[in-house]
Write an enzyme that holds these catalytic residues in place. Structure first.
Site, PDB file in Angstrom:
ATOM      1  N   GLN A  56      48.991 -10.670   9.517  1.00 56.45           N
ATOM      2  CA  GLN A  56      47.552 -10.850   9.698  1.00 56.45           C
ATOM      3  C   GLN A  56      46.804 -10.612   8.395  1.00 56.45           C
ATOM      4  O   GLN A  56      45.788 -11.253   8.141  1.00 56.45           O
ATOM      5  CB  GLN A  56      47.020  -9.927  10.802  1.00 56.45           C
ATOM      6  CG  GLN A  56      45.571 -10.194  11.167  1.00 56.45           C
ATOM      7  CD  GLN A  56      45.346 -11.572  11.778  1.00 56.45           C
ATOM      8  OE1 GLN A  56      46.246 -12.157  12.376  1.00 56.45           O
ATOM      9  NE2 GLN A  56      44.147 -12.095  11.646  1.00 56.45           N
ATOM     10  N   ALA A  77      40.491 -12.324  12.800  1.00 55.13           N
ATOM     11  CA  ALA A  77      40.396 -10.861  12.895  1.00 55.13           C
ATOM     12  C   ALA A  77      40.904 -10.216  11.619  1.00 55.13           C
ATOM     13  O   ALA A  77      41.844 -10.708  10.992  1.00 55.13           O
ATOM     14  CB  ALA A  77      41.210 -10.361  14.080  1.00 55.13           C
ATOM     15  N   ASP A  91      48.122 -19.186  20.516  1.00 61.24           N
ATOM     16  CA  ASP A  91      47.291 -20.340  20.184  1.00 61.24           C
ATOM     17  C   ASP A  91      48.094 -21.582  20.523  1.00 61.24           C
ATOM     18  O   ASP A  91      49.222 -21.752  20.041  1.00 61.24           O
ATOM     19  CB  ASP A  91      46.949 -20.351  18.694  1.00 61.24           C
ATOM     20  CG  ASP A  91      46.074 -19.177  18.273  1.00 61.24           C
ATOM     21  OD1 ASP A  91      45.420 -18.584  19.143  1.00 61.24           O
ATOM     22  OD2 ASP A  91      46.055 -18.874  17.071  1.00 61.24           O
ATOM     23  N   GLU A 140      36.976 -20.632  20.276  1.00 64.09           N
ATOM     24  CA  GLU A 140      38.371 -20.967  19.962  1.00 64.09           C
ATOM     25  C   GLU A 140      39.054 -21.476  21.228  1.00 64.09           C
ATOM     26  O   GLU A 140      39.711 -20.706  21.938  1.00 64.09           O
ATOM     27  CB  GLU A 140      39.128 -19.760  19.403  1.00 64.09           C
ATOM     28  CG  GLU A 140      38.653 -19.314  18.047  1.00 64.09           C
ATOM     29  CD  GLU A 140      39.565 -18.260  17.413  1.00 64.09           C
ATOM     30  OE1 GLU A 140      40.570 -17.838  18.035  1.00 64.09           O
ATOM     31  OE2 GLU A 140      39.253 -17.861  16.280  1.00 64.09           O
ATOM     32  N   HIS A 143      42.846 -20.459  21.867  1.00 65.47           N
ATOM     33  CA  HIS A 143      43.314 -19.070  21.851  1.00 65.47           C
ATOM     34  C   HIS A 143      43.257 -18.467  23.255  1.00 65.47           C
ATOM     35  O   HIS A 143      42.180 -18.240  23.802  1.00 65.47           O
ATOM     36  CB  HIS A 143      42.447 -18.247  20.894  1.00 65.47           C
ATOM     37  CG  HIS A 143      42.870 -16.815  20.770  1.00 65.47           C
ATOM     38  ND1 HIS A 143      43.660 -16.365  19.743  1.00 65.47           N
ATOM     39  CD2 HIS A 143      42.614 -15.737  21.543  1.00 65.47           C
ATOM     40  CE1 HIS A 143      43.867 -15.055  19.883  1.00 65.47           C
ATOM     41  NE2 HIS A 143      43.230 -14.659  20.975  1.00 65.47           N
TER      42      HIS A 143
END
Length: 177
Positions: A56, A77, A91, A140, A143
């Protein structure tokens, strides 16, 4: 914790762009969801799933480099705050690829099918359109977060669109804390 990794991660047996690693229960639900979609002529693939903290960091840094931090925070994020690190989020994208990780995914047959059916498999559209002040993220439509069959059905029945509203949580993300 920064090094958090669920102990029951496994690769879901579904088509993918990047290996679909999820917690066991979420992986099983994703397999069932994709099988049901396929049976109805809807081809889905996993675009992204579990991400470690380090992974991430790379994703977020790329968005910051491309958009700047303020815009990146609406799109991705910060490390340690991603639902992907829980092993419960996935996703999806269309096959053939169309509107991948783009808001127009909502208008694809795959996006429409997910919006109508994902709840039946315990998945919840995590960042719906028009609720950025509540979720902290832009729309989104790709997601989905696994919340379990019971909660997914309850959210749908009650017409509650966000987990923040359901649980009475402040708008996310809160990077100040």
């Amino acid at each position: 914790p920064l090094d958090f990794a669920p102990g029951d991660l496994r690769t879901a047996a579904i088509p993918y762009v990047y290996e679909p690693v999820l917690r066991d229960e979420a992986a099983t639900a994703a397999e069932q969801l994709v099988a049901a979609a396929t049976a109805e002529g809807i081809a889905l693939t996993a675009q992204s799933s579990y991400r470690s903290y380090a992974s991430q960091q790379r994703v977020y840094a790329g968005w910051v480099a491309q958009l700047g931090q303020q815009a990146a925070d609406l799109t991705s994020a910060r490390p340690g705050h991603s639902e992907h690190q829980t092993g419960l989020s996935i996703d999806f994208s269309a096959v053939p690829a169309s509107c991948t990780l783009d808001q127009c995914f909502a208008e694809t047959p795959q996006g429409r099918w997910l919006a109508e059916n994902a709840w039946r498999f315990g998945f919840h559209l995590r960042y719906p359109e028009g609720v950025t002040p509540v979720t902290g993220y832009e729309f989104e439509p790709w997601h989905y977060r696994y919340v379990g069959l019971e909660l997914a059905a309850e959210l749908r029945e009650a017409g509650i669109r966000t987990l923040e509203e359901f649980f009475g949580l402040p708008a996310a993300p809160d990077y100040a804390g």
